[in-house]
Design a protein around this motif. Structure first.
Motif, short mmCIF file in Angstrom:
data_model
loop_
_atom_site.label_atom_id
_atom_site.label_comp_id
_atom_site.label_asym_id
_atom_site.label_seq_id
_atom_site.Cartn_x
_atom_site.Cartn_y
_atom_site.Cartn_z
N GLY A 142 0.81 -1.21 0.00
CA GLY A 142 0.00 0.00 0.00
C GLY A 142 0.84 1.26 0.00
N CYS A 143 2.13 1.10 0.04
CA CYS A 143 3.04 2.24 0.12
C CYS A 143 3.52 2.70 -1.26
CB CYS A 143 4.24 1.86 0.98
SG CYS A 143 5.16 0.45 0.34
N VAL A 144 2.80 2.36 -2.32
CA VAL A 144 3.28 2.74 -3.65
C VAL A 144 3.42 4.25 -3.82
CG1 VAL A 144 2.51 0.64 -4.81
CG2 VAL A 144 0.96 2.58 -4.65
N GLY A 145 2.69 5.02 -3.01
CA GLY A 145 2.80 6.47 -3.08
C GLY A 145 3.71 7.07 -2.02
N CYS A 146 4.29 6.23 -1.19
CA CYS A 146 5.16 6.66 -0.11
C CYS A 146 6.46 7.26 -0.66
CB CYS A 146 5.47 5.46 0.79
SG CYS A 146 6.69 5.78 2.05
N PRO A 147 6.94 8.37 -0.08
CA PRO A 147 8.21 8.95 -0.56
C PRO A 147 9.37 7.95 -0.53
CG PRO A 147 7.10 10.47 0.90
CD PRO A 147 6.33 9.18 0.95
N ALA A 148 9.40 7.04 0.43
CA ALA A 148 10.49 6.07 0.51
C ALA A 148 10.51 5.14 -0.69
CB ALA A 148 10.38 5.25 1.79
N SER A 149 9.36 4.97 -1.34
CA SER A 149 9.29 4.05 -2.49
C SER A 149 10.10 4.55 -3.67
CB SER A 149 7.84 3.83 -2.91
OG SER A 149 7.30 5.00 -3.50
N GLN A 150 10.48 5.82 -3.65
CA GLN A 150 11.27 6.37 -4.75
C GLN A 150 12.68 5.80 -4.77
OE1 GLN A 150 9.71 8.25 -7.12
NE2 GLN A 150 7.98 7.70 -5.80
N ALA A 151 13.17 5.34 -3.63
CA ALA A 151 14.53 4.81 -3.55
C ALA A 151 14.57 3.33 -3.20
CB ALA A 151 15.33 5.60 -2.52
N GLU A 152 13.43 2.75 -2.81
CA GLU A 152 13.39 1.35 -2.39
C GLU A 152 13.22 0.44 -3.60
OE1 GLU A 152 11.46 -0.69 1.39
OE2 GLU A 152 9.96 0.04 -0.02
N THR A 153 14.08 -0.55 -3.74
CA THR A 153 13.96 -1.48 -4.85
C THR A 153 12.85 -2.50 -4.57
OG1 THR A 153 15.51 -3.13 -3.99
CG2 THR A 153 16.43 -1.33 -5.36
N LEU A 154 12.42 -3.16 -5.61
CA LEU A 154 11.41 -4.19 -5.48
C LEU A 154 11.89 -5.29 -4.54
CD1 LEU A 154 8.59 -4.88 -6.58
CD2 LEU A 154 9.72 -6.22 -8.34
N GLU A 155 13.14 -5.66 -4.64
CA GLU A 155 13.71 -6.70 -3.77
C GLU A 155 13.71 -6.25 -2.31
OE1 GLU A 155 17.29 -9.85 -4.02
OE2 GLU A 155 17.85 -7.80 -4.49
N GLU A 156 14.08 -5.00 -2.06
CA GLU A 156 14.08 -4.48 -0.69
C GLU A 156 12.66 -4.45 -0.13
OE1 GLU A 156 17.91 -1.48 -1.05
OE2 GLU A 156 15.92 -0.75 -1.62
N ALA A 157 11.71 -4.02 -0.94
CA ALA A 157 10.32 -3.95 -0.51
C ALA A 157 9.79 -5.35 -0.19
CB ALA A 157 9.46 -3.30 -1.58
N ALA A 158 10.17 -6.33 -0.98
CA ALA A 158 9.73 -7.70 -0.74
C ALA A 158 10.21 -8.19 0.63
CB ALA A 158 10.23 -8.63 -1.84
N LYS A 159 11.45 -7.87 0.96
CA LYS A 159 11.99 -8.26 2.27
C LYS A 159 11.24 -7.57 3.40
CE LYS A 159 16.65 -9.25 0.63
NZ LYS A 159 18.04 -8.80 0.60
N VAL A 160 10.98 -6.28 3.26
CA VAL A 160 10.30 -5.50 4.29
C VAL A 160 8.87 -6.00 4.49
CG1 VAL A 160 9.37 -3.21 4.82
CG2 VAL A 160 11.71 -3.44 4.01
N HIS A 161 8.20 -6.32 3.38
CA HIS A 161 6.80 -6.71 3.44
C HIS A 161 6.60 -8.22 3.59
CE1 HIS A 161 5.06 -2.75 2.76
NE2 HIS A 161 6.09 -2.54 1.97
N GLY A 162 7.70 -8.98 3.55
CA GLY A 162 7.63 -10.41 3.82
C GLY A 162 7.04 -11.28 2.74
N PHE A 163 7.33 -10.96 1.49
CA PHE A 163 6.88 -11.84 0.41
C PHE A 163 8.02 -12.16 -0.53
CE2 PHE A 163 5.60 -7.49 -0.77
CZ PHE A 163 6.29 -7.33 -1.94
N ASP A 164 7.82 -13.17 -1.34
CA ASP A 164 8.83 -13.67 -2.26
C ASP A 164 8.93 -12.76 -3.49
OD1 ASP A 164 9.66 -15.32 -4.72
OD2 ASP A 164 10.24 -16.62 -3.06
N VAL A 165 10.10 -12.18 -3.71
CA VAL A 165 10.29 -11.25 -4.83
C VAL A 165 10.11 -11.96 -6.17
CG1 VAL A 165 12.81 -11.46 -5.02
CG2 VAL A 165 11.69 -9.33 -5.69
#
Length: 60
Positions: free
Chosen positions: A28-51
């Motif tokens: 749900g953070c697709v509009g979050c400012p942090a998403s501008q620098a967070e990679t898909l792989e990093e987001a997967a780790k943070v959100h607990g799903f398989d990239v």
């Protein structure tokens, strides 16, 4: 093709049709400012799903 080293911001800007898929994986953070620098792989780790599973859905 979307890759795991792309940032969430880059995916949202260049592939607007993929936002619903990101949201379906709990990103749900697709509009979050942090998403501008967070990679898909990093987001997967943070959100607990398989990239690789997410990549398969995004590139289907």
């Amino acid at each position: 093709m979307i890759t795991k080293d792309m940032t969430i911001g880059e995916i949202v800007r260049n592939h607007e049709d993929k936002i619903a898929i990101l949201m379906s994986f709990g990103m749900g953070c697709v509009g979050c400012p942090a998403s501008q620098a967070e990679t898909l792989e990093e987001a997967a780790k943070v959100h607990g799903f398989d990239v690789d599973e997410l990549l398969e859905a995004l590139n289907a």
